[in-house]
Design a protein around this motif. Structure first.
Motif, mmCIF file in Angstrom:
data_model
loop_
_atom_site.group_PDB
_atom_site.id
_atom_site.type_symbol
_atom_site.label_atom_id
_atom_site.label_comp_id
_atom_site.label_asym_id
_atom_site.label_seq_id
_atom_site.Cartn_x
_atom_site.Cartn_y
_atom_site.Cartn_z
ATOM 1 N N THR A 61 68.861 -79.337 18.290
ATOM 2 C CA THR A 61 68.203 -79.953 17.150
ATOM 3 C C THR A 61 68.749 -79.367 15.847
ATOM 4 O O THR A 61 68.866 -78.157 15.712
ATOM 5 C CB THR A 61 66.673 -79.743 17.244
ATOM 6 N N ASP A 62 69.105 -80.226 14.918
ATOM 7 C CA ASP A 62 69.654 -79.875 13.602
ATOM 8 C C ASP A 62 71.063 -79.287 13.649
ATOM 9 O O ASP A 62 71.583 -78.851 12.630
ATOM 10 C CB ASP A 62 68.728 -78.911 12.837
ATOM 11 N N ASN A 63 71.689 -79.229 14.839
ATOM 12 C CA ASN A 63 73.065 -78.737 14.956
ATOM 13 C C ASN A 63 74.004 -79.758 15.576
ATOM 14 O O ASN A 63 75.213 -79.627 15.459
ATOM 15 C CB ASN A 63 73.125 -77.443 15.771
ATOM 16 N N GLY A 64 73.471 -80.734 16.294
ATOM 17 C CA GLY A 64 74.315 -81.780 16.834
ATOM 18 C C GLY A 64 74.282 -81.915 18.341
ATOM 19 O O GLY A 64 73.525 -81.233 19.033
ATOM 20 N N GLU A 65 75.132 -82.837 18.813
ATOM 21 C CA GLU A 65 75.260 -83.114 20.234
ATOM 22 C C GLU A 65 76.675 -82.771 20.670
ATOM 23 O O GLU A 65 77.634 -83.063 19.963
ATOM 24 C CB GLU A 65 74.966 -84.586 20.514
ATOM 25 N N PHE A 66 76.784 -82.169 21.849
ATOM 26 C CA PHE A 66 78.065 -81.687 22.338
ATOM 27 C C PHE A 66 78.244 -82.087 23.797
ATOM 28 O O PHE A 66 77.282 -82.166 24.543
ATOM 29 C CB PHE A 66 78.137 -80.159 22.232
ATOM 30 N N THR A 67 79.485 -82.316 24.181
ATOM 31 C CA THR A 67 79.830 -82.604 25.569
ATOM 32 C C THR A 67 80.834 -81.578 26.044
ATOM 33 O O THR A 67 81.786 -81.257 25.330
ATOM 34 C CB THR A 67 80.454 -84.016 25.703
ATOM 35 N N VAL A 68 80.615 -81.049 27.245
ATOM 36 C CA VAL A 68 81.539 -80.095 27.859
ATOM 37 C C VAL A 68 82.663 -80.914 28.487
ATOM 38 O O VAL A 68 82.404 -81.806 29.301
ATOM 39 C CB VAL A 68 80.832 -79.251 28.938
ATOM 40 N N VAL A 69 83.920 -80.630 28.104
ATOM 41 C CA VAL A 69 85.046 -81.380 28.653
ATOM 42 C C VAL A 69 86.137 -80.437 29.175
ATOM 43 O O VAL A 69 86.247 -79.298 28.732
ATOM 44 C CB VAL A 69 85.654 -82.345 27.607
ATOM 45 N N ALA A 70 86.903 -80.968 30.111
ATOM 46 C CA ALA A 70 88.049 -80.238 30.661
ATOM 47 C C ALA A 70 89.237 -80.456 29.741
ATOM 48 O O ALA A 70 89.310 -81.464 29.039
ATOM 49 C CB ALA A 70 88.364 -80.748 32.053
ATOM 50 N N PRO A 71 90.190 -79.530 29.722
ATOM 51 C CA PRO A 71 91.391 -79.732 28.906
ATOM 52 C C PRO A 71 92.185 -80.942 29.383
ATOM 53 O O PRO A 71 92.193 -81.259 30.573
ATOM 54 C CB PRO A 71 92.188 -78.442 29.071
#
Length: 73
Positions: A61-71
């Motif tokens: 909350t208040d920092n954003g949304e992130f997705t964990v991805v492989a290189p």
């Protein structure tokens, strides 16, 4: 949605929060998690050691949304 690339099979949530620039120290990660504003795949999460894998989604909350991805190969 911001993509955060990890080069291992998994990353612990507190390390991920630092990598995503949501916090700068492990202590700050602990405090952030205790506030109840961190969600993993839509579920509230308070465990610093929660393992995140490729494809997991983290919302702060208040920092954003992130997705964990492989290189990219």
């Amino acid at each position: 949605m911001n993509e955060i690339v990890i080069h291992t099979v998994y990353i612990k949530l507190d390390q991920f929060l630092k990598l995503a620039n949501c916090v700068s120290t492990g202590g700050m990660a602990k405090a952030l998690l205790q506030e109840g504003i961190v969600f993993v795949n839509g579920e509230p999460e308070e465990r610093r050691g929660r393992k995140l894998y490729h494809g997991d989604k983290v919302t702060v909350t208040d920092n954003g949304e992130f997705t964990v991805v492989a290189p990219q190969a």
